[in-house]
Design a protein around this motif. Structure first.
Motif, mmCIF file in Angstrom:
data_model
loop_
_atom_site.group_PDB
_atom_site.id
_atom_site.type_symbol
_atom_site.label_atom_id
_atom_site.label_comp_id
_atom_site.label_asym_id
_atom_site.label_seq_id
_atom_site.Cartn_x
_atom_site.Cartn_y
_atom_site.Cartn_z
ATOM 1 N N THR A 3 -34.257 -7.603 -52.176
ATOM 2 C CA THR A 3 -33.739 -7.749 -50.819
ATOM 3 C C THR A 3 -32.291 -8.218 -50.780
ATOM 4 O O THR A 3 -31.577 -7.919 -49.837
ATOM 5 N N ILE A 10 -34.373 -1.161 -46.062
ATOM 6 C CA ILE A 10 -35.377 -1.309 -47.119
ATOM 7 C C ILE A 10 -36.498 -0.337 -46.797
ATOM 8 O O ILE A 10 -37.020 -0.330 -45.678
ATOM 9 N N TYR A 11 -36.834 0.489 -47.779
ATOM 10 C CA TYR A 11 -37.941 1.439 -47.626
ATOM 11 C C TYR A 11 -39.195 0.812 -48.224
ATOM 12 O O TYR A 11 -39.230 0.501 -49.409
ATOM 13 N N MET A 12 -40.194 0.629 -47.386
ATOM 14 C CA MET A 12 -41.439 0.035 -47.845
ATOM 15 C C MET A 12 -42.532 1.099 -47.857
ATOM 16 O O MET A 12 -42.743 1.795 -46.859
ATOM 17 N N LEU A 27 -50.305 -4.758 -44.287
ATOM 18 C CA LEU A 27 -49.027 -5.096 -44.896
ATOM 19 C C LEU A 27 -48.343 -6.270 -44.208
ATOM 20 O O LEU A 27 -47.192 -6.576 -44.508
ATOM 21 N N VAL A 30 -46.800 -8.811 -46.585
ATOM 22 C CA VAL A 30 -45.662 -8.257 -47.314
ATOM 23 C C VAL A 30 -44.452 -8.178 -46.380
ATOM 24 O O VAL A 30 -43.333 -8.554 -46.753
ATOM 25 N N ILE A 31 -44.671 -7.697 -45.161
ATOM 26 C CA ILE A 31 -43.586 -7.607 -44.179
ATOM 27 C C ILE A 31 -43.014 -8.991 -43.899
ATOM 28 O O ILE A 31 -41.789 -9.174 -43.880
ATOM 29 N N VAL A 34 -40.835 -10.090 -46.836
ATOM 30 C CA VAL A 34 -39.542 -9.401 -46.866
ATOM 31 C C VAL A 34 -38.622 -9.995 -45.804
ATOM 32 O O VAL A 34 -37.448 -10.256 -46.059
ATOM 33 N N LEU A 42 -36.027 -2.812 -41.980
ATOM 34 C CA LEU A 42 -37.179 -2.483 -42.818
ATOM 35 C C LEU A 42 -37.900 -1.269 -42.232
ATOM 36 O O LEU A 42 -38.323 -1.289 -41.071
ATOM 37 N N ILE A 44 -40.889 1.817 -42.911
ATOM 38 C CA ILE A 44 -42.116 2.076 -43.661
ATOM 39 C C ILE A 44 -42.356 3.582 -43.738
ATOM 40 O O ILE A 44 -42.089 4.316 -42.789
ATOM 41 N N VAL A 60 -42.076 -3.639 -38.338
ATOM 42 C CA VAL A 60 -40.947 -3.035 -39.046
ATOM 43 C C VAL A 60 -39.977 -2.419 -38.035
ATOM 44 O O VAL A 60 -40.270 -2.347 -36.848
#
Length: 100
Positions: A3, A10-12, A27, A30-31, A34, A42, A44, A60
């Motif tokens: 990060t 950022i590609y998740m 997620l 995780v989100i 980040v 961010l 997805i 996101v």
């Protein structure tokens, strides 16, 4: 941390597996993690289509659609103009559902 070097976005990946398979994973943690370390937008991807876009956008900044469009691109029963119409229509539908 990844990060720290992220500039544009950022590609998740939405889940571990094959794109287009319709799998789901929670997620939210995780989100949240980040977001603790970065203000970079961010996005997805993986398994995003007209049926999943509303749930995938939660938490996101946007979604990245791939396989949902590719299935029309590789459909040999469609002409080039039909492919463009289907992809355009699908993009509009996804946008509308996200903005509901």
């Amino acid at each position: 941390l990844v990060t720290q070097n992220a500039k544009k976005f950022i590609y998740m990946v939405a889940y571990a597996g094959n794109t287009g398979s319709g799998q789901k994973e929670d997620l939210s943690q995780v989100i949240e993690n980040v977001r603790k370390y970065s203000n970079t937008p961010l996005y997805i991807g993986f398994g995003v289509d007209e049926n999943t876009c509303k749930e995938k956008i939660i938490g996101v900044d946007g979604v990245i659609v791939g396989s949902a469009f590719v299935k029309h691109i590789i459909d040999d029963s469609l002409s080039k103009s039909e492919k463009i119409k289907k992809i355009s229509s699908l993009a509009k539908e996804i946008k509308a559902k996200i903005n509901e």
